[in-house]
Design an enzyme around this catalytic site. Structure first.
Site, PDB file in Angstrom:
ATOM      1  N   ASP A  17     -15.089   2.315   6.641  1.00 10.29           N
ATOM      2  CA  ASP A  17     -14.006   3.214   6.222  1.00 10.29           C
ATOM      3  C   ASP A  17     -14.477   4.147   5.116  1.00 10.29           C
ATOM      4  OD1 ASP A  17     -11.270   4.213   5.969  1.00 10.29           O
ATOM      5  OD2 ASP A  17     -11.380   3.255   4.016  1.00 10.29           O
ATOM      6  N   LYS A  33      -8.793  -1.797   5.498  1.00 16.99           N
ATOM      7  CA  LYS A  33      -8.984  -2.305   4.127  1.00 16.99           C
ATOM      8  C   LYS A  33      -7.980  -3.416   3.823  1.00 16.99           C
ATOM      9  CE  LYS A  33      -8.510   1.876   2.642  1.00 16.99           C
ATOM     10  NZ  LYS A  33      -8.779   3.308   2.635  1.00 16.99           N
ATOM     11  N   SER A  65      -7.688   3.497   8.840  1.00 17.11           N
ATOM     12  CA  SER A  65      -8.353   3.486   7.535  1.00 17.11           C
ATOM     13  C   SER A  65      -7.626   2.524   6.584  1.00 17.11           C
ATOM     14  CB  SER A  65      -8.355   4.916   6.978  1.00 17.11           C
ATOM     15  OG  SER A  65      -8.656   4.938   5.622  1.00 17.11           O
ATOM     16  N   HIS A 100       0.850  -1.185   0.000  1.00 19.25           N
ATOM     17  CA  HIS A 100       0.000   0.000   0.000  1.00 19.25           C
ATOM     18  C   HIS A 100       0.888   1.238   0.000  1.00 19.25           C
ATOM     19  CE1 HIS A 100      -3.620   2.370   0.837  1.00 19.25           C
ATOM     20  NE2 HIS A 100      -2.829   3.122   1.575  1.00 19.25           N
ATOM     21  N   ARG A 109     -14.420  12.449   7.126  1.00 18.58           N
ATOM     22  CA  ARG A 109     -13.145  13.100   7.474  1.00 18.58           C
ATOM     23  C   ARG A 109     -12.715  14.074   6.387  1.00 18.58           C
ATOM     24  NH1 ARG A 109      -9.541   8.392   7.552  1.00 18.58           N
ATOM     25  NH2 ARG A 109      -7.900   9.919   7.866  1.00 18.58           N
TER      26      ARG A 109
HETATM   27  N1  URA Z   1      -5.392   6.561   2.545  1.00 18.70           N
HETATM   28  C1  URA Z   1      -6.409   5.878   3.153  1.00 18.70           C
HETATM   29  O1  URA Z   1      -6.795   4.801   2.726  1.00 18.70           O
HETATM   30  N2  URA Z   1      -6.957   6.413   4.255  1.00 18.70           N
HETATM   31  C2  URA Z   1      -6.568   7.587   4.792  1.00 18.70           C
HETATM   32  O2  URA Z   1      -7.107   7.984   5.790  1.00 18.70           O
HETATM   33  C3  URA Z   1      -5.528   8.301   4.138  1.00 18.70           C
HETATM   34  C4  URA Z   1      -4.939   7.753   3.015  1.00 18.70           C
END
Ligand code: URA
Length: 436
Positions: free
Chosen positions: A161, A187, A183, A82, A168
């Site tokens: 999320d 995932k 967050s 990621h 947010r």
């Molecule tokens: N990427 C994400 O998936 N979540 C965040 O809060 C910030 C960047």
């Protein structure tokens, strides 16, 4: 405790219990806690943070708000990567098929572009016919058959999320280390992983502009992943200039194909090999990164990563021929030129990313569609010497007009020229890891 009492406790620096966090997030998911109370709590967390026990309870509640992939029947280790987001960051498009071609399974779930940063899903959507809205069972079958998939985060995976992120985004509570970490991991840990590699971007084009903030995010991410049973490695990598030359969806897919063909920009290749080596080590295919880099380099030179990408594109309904010739292209281009002799001292990479969004390569509002064909070719980057009148950046567009004029002005303004070269800084800055 009632939601108002929980908000007050966090506002005053208190610690919330696991039970309170679980029931609050469940009530929010089921519509019993309104957005305004959740927004107030996020703001309290923004200022007060979360302890590691709170962060874990929060992330677990988000993770369990939806379904997960179930890859138990698929042999071999599953490892994903990621990136916290950047400009021109097309590494996932190269890395996933390359690593899968070396024997580690990559169940990649990706997102759309966020703010000034690009998203893997938007890039893939520029391939004619490509569909990333995979049902969970098809994503699992692809990981079994082809060793990878490129799936979208749908309503099924970590739905809390999606809601919380949207909240947010409009309440100035994105840039909070615990909220970002929960967050991302809610995932990624829904992918049933044996390992995770994190590319934490730092610099003018990243969400974290200062190394100390990026380091704090990386530390939180690897420690939280490990606490939740997943070995994790994070690299802090530079995002104070676009990665590679291409910025914009189809342009970035074309550049990823170049890298998979053994060509393409050196920095994209460098980040890909470093992160890929970590993935091969976490996936048990290689005992140490140097050997892993050799395996990846061989797979690149033999074209195995490109073959895998073609197979994945075909399976997901895309036109694999179009990868080589047939991606959308903007009909016109206009260059931004140096106004004096000098050295490119810095590039305001967030400003460049915002200019690309304005051009149509990203979204100004969540409901906007993205133009796959437009974008930039970065012709001169930080540290390059330039002569007056020389092209710095090429803008690919459909027509002249006020939007193009604004984009050209912003792109020109993002470049700062000086007399002396800036000190050289490595692309890969720092490595962190944690194990359960
Ligand atoms: N990427 C994400 O998936 N979540 C965040 O809060 C910030 C960047």
């Amino acid at each position: 405790m009632t939601p108002a009492e929980l908000i007050q406790a966090k506002r005053d620096g208190g610690v919330l219990s696991d039970v309170d966090i679980r029931s609050l997030l469940r009530d929010y998911a089921e519509g019993r806690v309104p957005d305004y109370q959740m927004a107030a709590l996020c703001m309290a967390i923004y200022f007060r943070g979360l302890s590691s026990a709170e962060l874990r309870a929060w992330t677990e509640a988000m993770l369990h708000s939806g379904a997960s992939l179930d890859l138990r029947r698929v042999p071999g280790k599953k490892v994903d990567k990621h990136s916290t987001g950047g400009v021109g960051d097309k590494v996932s498009l190269v890395l996933a098929p390359l690593v899968a071609s070396c024997g580690v399974r990559v169940p990649m779930v990706s997102g759309r572009g966020l703010g000034h940063t690009g998203g893997t899903l938007d890039k893939l959507a520029s391939i004619p016919g490509f569909c990333s809205a995979l049902p969970l069972r098809e994503a699992e079958a692809m990981v079994e058959d082809l060793g990878m998939c490129f799936a979208a985060q749908t309503e099924a995976l970590a739905p809390l999320d999606r809601r919380l992120y949207a909240l947010r985004d409009v309440t100035a509570t994105v840039a909070s280390v615990p909220l970002i970490a929960s967050s991302i991991l809610s995932k990624k840990l829904a992918e049933d992983l044996d390992g995770l590699v994190l590319d934490v971007k730092v610099g003018s084009g990243a969400f974290m502009k200062r190394p100390e903030d990026a380091r704090a995010l990386a530390r939180t991410l690897v420690d939280l992943a490990a606490a939740m049973g997943c070995p994790a490695v994070a690299w802090l990598t530079r995002m104070d200039r676009p990665l590679g030359q291409a910025v914009g969806n189809a342009l970035e897919v074309a550049e990823a194909v170049e890298v998979l063909s053994g060509r393409g920009p050196e920095d994209v290749r460098e980040v890909t090999l470093a992160l890929g080596a970590e993935m091969l080590c976490l996936g048990g295919v290689s005992p140490e990164p140097e050997q892993a880099r050799g395996l990846l380099a061989r797979a690149l030179s033999e074209g195995r990563g490109l073959d895998r990408l073609r197979a994945v594109v075909k399976r997901q309904g895309g036109d694999a021929q179009a990868l080589l010739a047939g991606l959308p292209r903007a009909p016109l281009h206009t260059d931004v030129r140096a106004t004096a002799d000098g050295v490119v001292a810095s590039i305001d990479t967030e400003a460049l990313g915002r200019a690309a969004v304005l051009l149509g390569a990203g979204r100004l509002r969540a409901e906007d569609s993205v133009d796959p064909a437009v974008g930039f070719t970065v012709l001169r980057t930080q540290g390059d010497r330039v002569r007056q009148g020389e092209a710095l950046l090429r803008v690919h567009h459909h027509a002249p007009g006020p939007v193009l004029s604004e984009v050209l002005a912003r792109a020109a303004g993002a470049y700062r020229l000086a007399d002396v070269a800036p000190p050289a800084v490595p692309l890969l800055l720092e490595r962190l890891e944690a194990h359960p």
